[in-house]
Design a protein around this motif. Structure first.
Motif, PDB file in Angstrom:
ATOM      1  N   ALA A  97       1.246  -0.718   0.106  1.00 42.14           N
ATOM      2  CA  ALA A  97       0.223  -0.047  -0.043  1.00 42.14           C
ATOM      3  C   ALA A  97       1.413   1.274   0.156  1.00 42.14           C
ATOM      4  O   ALA A  97       1.881   1.437   0.299  1.00 42.14           O
ATOM      5  CB  ALA A  97      -1.297  -0.109   0.982  1.00 42.14           C
ATOM      6  N   VAL A  98       0.505   2.381  -0.297  1.00 42.53           N
ATOM      7  CA  VAL A  98       0.809   3.688  -0.460  1.00 42.53           C
ATOM      8  C   VAL A  98      -0.162   4.670   0.484  1.00 42.53           C
ATOM      9  O   VAL A  98      -1.094   4.491   0.061  1.00 42.53           O
ATOM     10  CB  VAL A  98       1.687   4.337  -2.347  1.00 42.53           C
ATOM     11  N   LEU A  99       0.196   5.689   1.055  1.00 40.65           N
ATOM     12  CA  LEU A  99      -0.572   6.410   2.043  1.00 40.65           C
ATOM     13  C   LEU A  99      -0.460   7.485   1.016  1.00 40.65           C
ATOM     14  O   LEU A  99       1.064   8.428   1.112  1.00 40.65           O
ATOM     15  CB  LEU A  99       0.262   6.774   3.740  1.00 40.65           C
ATOM     16  N   GLY A 100      -1.692   8.854   0.967  1.00 44.10           N
ATOM     17  CA  GLY A 100      -1.999   9.622   0.449  1.00 44.10           C
ATOM     18  C   GLY A 100      -2.558  10.562   1.495  1.00 44.10           C
ATOM     19  O   GLY A 100      -3.350  10.401   1.770  1.00 44.10           O
TER      20      GLY A 100
ATOM     21  N   ASP B  50       0.232  -5.831   3.897  1.00 44.48           N
ATOM     22  CA  ASP B  50       1.906  -6.251   3.887  1.00 44.48           C
ATOM     23  C   ASP B  50       2.973  -5.656   4.258  1.00 44.48           C
ATOM     24  O   ASP B  50       3.858  -5.381   5.511  1.00 44.48           O
ATOM     25  CB  ASP B  50       1.894  -7.662   2.900  1.00 44.48           C
ATOM     26  N   ILE B  51       2.624  -3.835   3.286  1.00 45.58           N
ATOM     27  CA  ILE B  51       3.832  -2.873   3.666  1.00 45.58           C
ATOM     28  C   ILE B  51       2.977  -1.860   3.120  1.00 45.58           C
ATOM     29  O   ILE B  51       2.444  -1.557   2.816  1.00 45.58           O
ATOM     30  CB  ILE B  51       4.756  -3.506   2.113  1.00 45.58           C
TER      31      ILE B  51
ATOM     32  N   VAL C 125       1.594  -0.402  13.346  1.00 48.46           N
ATOM     33  CA  VAL C 125       0.917  -1.743  12.969  1.00 48.46           C
ATOM     34  C   VAL C 125       1.248  -2.953  11.606  1.00 48.46           C
ATOM     35  O   VAL C 125       1.186  -3.618  11.789  1.00 48.46           O
ATOM     36  CB  VAL C 125      -0.086  -1.501  12.317  1.00 48.46           C
ATOM     37  N   VAL C 126       2.227  -2.138  10.856  1.00 50.63           N
ATOM     38  CA  VAL C 126       2.504  -2.584   9.247  1.00 50.63           C
ATOM     39  C   VAL C 126       4.169  -2.120   9.432  1.00 50.63           C
ATOM     40  O   VAL C 126       3.893  -0.822   9.499  1.00 50.63           O
ATOM     41  CB  VAL C 126       1.592  -2.248   8.502  1.00 50.63           C
TER      42      VAL C 126
ATOM     43  N   LEU D 256      11.605 -10.119  -0.171  1.00 47.10           N
ATOM     44  CA  LEU D 256      11.795  -8.633   0.896  1.00 47.10           C
ATOM     45  C   LEU D 256      10.858  -9.085   1.432  1.00 47.10           C
ATOM     46  O   LEU D 256      11.104  -8.203   2.643  1.00 47.10           O
ATOM     47  CB  LEU D 256      11.904  -8.059   0.042  1.00 47.10           C
ATOM     48  N   VAL D 257       9.569  -9.689   1.112  1.00 46.71           N
ATOM     49  CA  VAL D 257       8.134  -8.881   2.137  1.00 46.71           C
ATOM     50  C   VAL D 257       8.331  -9.852   3.830  1.00 46.71           C
ATOM     51  O   VAL D 257       8.371  -8.944   4.929  1.00 46.71           O
ATOM     52  CB  VAL D 257       7.024  -9.498   1.042  1.00 46.71           C
TER      53      VAL D 257
END
Ligand code: ZN
Ligand code: ZN
Length: 482
Positions: free
Chosen positions: A100-103, A187-188, A392-393, A447-448
């Motif tokens: 995921a990416v945060l905006g 996951d990330i 948390v992630v 990597l994860v």
């Protein structure tokens, strides 16, 4: 010159690589050139959000703009996370991993500014994007969509997700989203922030707790019958005096700050109501708990000495950022591949004019925006609700040079840069770095796993627990209240 060499190298790589299967390097180059081709569109989206300049929890149109982009690209939307009208997530793909990416997209009150290098608001006293969140949200959405195209084209499994996270500036949107379980299957998380350098970090920032303390006393005529009054303002002043003395006896990295939001109505009436708004910060939440308990004692002392009543309302609390060494090294590698920003002669002139408005002593050199700095290991002295997500992630964060070197956040200068081509250049650096990093993680499940192991090691058994009371609702009207 460097660019010519780079394209000669790209040509050489194209000629020397087998057509199929395409090398990882070739796939990355393709991703980047596709993003270059789409960059003007996202510059326009960012500009629209900059123009809207909507403050925390009121970012309706800004959120809708990003949602529309993601929907058009085939993402499915989950709306109103945690009951917040401007919080959402957007998914594309299926199954694991979920990257995921945060905006963010909230503006700041009072920082309205035209994209010119002198103080000139668009709307006097109006809000403006002084933290560059128009760039932040747009870069993240751009990255998510570019990753989706890459996954589709290369038939790679997994889910790419965008989180629309409102009210970072004091409203703590992400805290409520974490509480609502929005990150449970993730996951990330990859995120970034505008700034004036290009670099990633394995440092942290400060956990914080903020609250309003209210004192209630007994009103009386200040001249005629002062002995009948019990001053709420006196209580507040004793609290502040005790806090000033406390500063000497807290760990060095602590930050304590406050404002008086209400100090009485008239000098000839003993104030029966007074209120102060306080922040305490420290790099470690458990240490901060101890400092906070002592700050509450300062307030109790004020109430005790003046025979007034005291109540405390926690406004917000965010965790310090939990860095991730594995993710930081992937981000660093990709940021180096993308490189820094080069200004045109017009941008150079704009930058020099902006710098003439900043204090000369502490100005970093011009040209800093072209470099990618070494991974940062320092503690920043600010706080962000991205910290809560990082507990948390496994989370990585980078800074990209969207502002002229030396420009502080939350200034009219940063609003100006965020609304013109200098801001856009930094935004594209961030979008590309986020996209390359996500693609690396989709391509290699190992990597994860490693990032997760590092996360557990860094957490060291400390379970996330927000210091906000459980019944605390998102303060949706916090920008509407005085
Ligand atoms: Zn900010
Ligand atoms: Zn910010």
């Amino acid at each position: 010159m460097a660019r010519c060499m780079a394209s000669a190298l790209a040509l050489y790589l194209m000629l020397s690589s087998p057509a199929s299967p395409q090398s990882a390097d070739g796939r990355q180059a393709e991703l980047l050139s596709r993003m270059d081709a789409q960059s003007q569109h996202y510059a326009d989206v960012s500009q629209k959000i900059w123009d809207l300049a909507e403050v925390g929890y009121q970012e309706q149109e800004s959120a809708e703009l990003l949602k529309a982009e993601l929907q058009r690209a085939g993402f499915s939307i989950r709306d109103r996370i945690a009951g917040i009208p401007t919080a959402f997530s957007a998914d594309w793909g299926a199954g694991k991993p979920v990257i995921a990416v945060l905006g963010e997209y909230d503006a700041l009150p009072g920082l309205s500014q035209q994209p010119v290098p002198e103080r000139r608001p668009v709307v006097p006293e109006g809000p403006g994007h002084g933290c560059g969140h128009n760039l932040l949200g747009t870069a993240a959405a751009f990255a998510a969509i570019a990753v989706k195209e890459h996954l589709a084209e290369n038939k790679m499994p997994g889910t790419i997700r965008f989180y629309g996270t409102p009210a970072e500036e004091g409203g703590g949107g992400k805290i409520y989203m974490v509480r609502a379980g929005a990150f449970q299957d993730c996951d990330i998380v990859l995120t970034w922030h505008p700034g004036y350098v290009n670099r990633t970090s394995v440092g942290s920032n400060l956990a914080n707790i903020s609250a309003k303390f209210r004192f209630r006393g007994t009103p009386a005529h200040a001249g005629g019958a002062p002995e009948k009054g019990r001053s709420a303002l006196d209580a507040l002043m004793i609290m502040n005096h005790a806090l000033e003395l406390l500063r000497e006896h807290v760990p060095e990295e602590t930050r304590l700050h406050y404002i008086i939001t209400h100090g009485g109505s008239a000098p000839n009436t003993v104030p029966d109501f007074a209120e102060g708004y306080y922040y305490a910060r420290h790099p470690s939440m458990p240490v901060l708990d101890g400092i906070w308990a002592r700050l509450v004692k300062c307030a109790e002392a004020g109430a005790h000495a003046t025979e007034t009543g005291m109540e405390m309302e926690i406004v917000s609390s965010t965790y310090n950022m939990l860095p991730n060494d594995v993710l930081a090294s992937i981000v660093d590698r990709n940021l180096r591949r993308v490189g820094g920003a080069r200004y045109t002669p017009e941008e150079q002139a704009f930058a020099e004019a902006i710098r003439r408005t900043l204090p000369a002593e502490s100005l970093p050199p011009m040209g800093l925006q072209e470099q990618v700095l070494e991974v940062d290991r320092a503690h920043l002295t600010a706080s962000s609700d991205a910290g809560d997500v990082s507990w948390v992630v496994p989370t990585a964060e980078l800074t990209a040079a969207t502002w002229v070197p030396g420009t502080p956040a939350h200034s009219w200068q940063s609003t100006a840069c965020s609304g013109m081509s200098i801001g856009i250049k930094g935004m594209l650096i961030a979008a590309k770095t986020l996209a390359l990093t996500a693609v690396d993680l989709f391509a290699d499940a190992g990597l994860v796993r490693k990032a997760r192991d590092n996360f557990e090691k860094r957490r060291d058994g400390h379970e996330y627990r927000s210091r906000l009371p459980l019944d605390h609702k998102p303060p949706l009207d916090y920008r509407a209240r005085p």
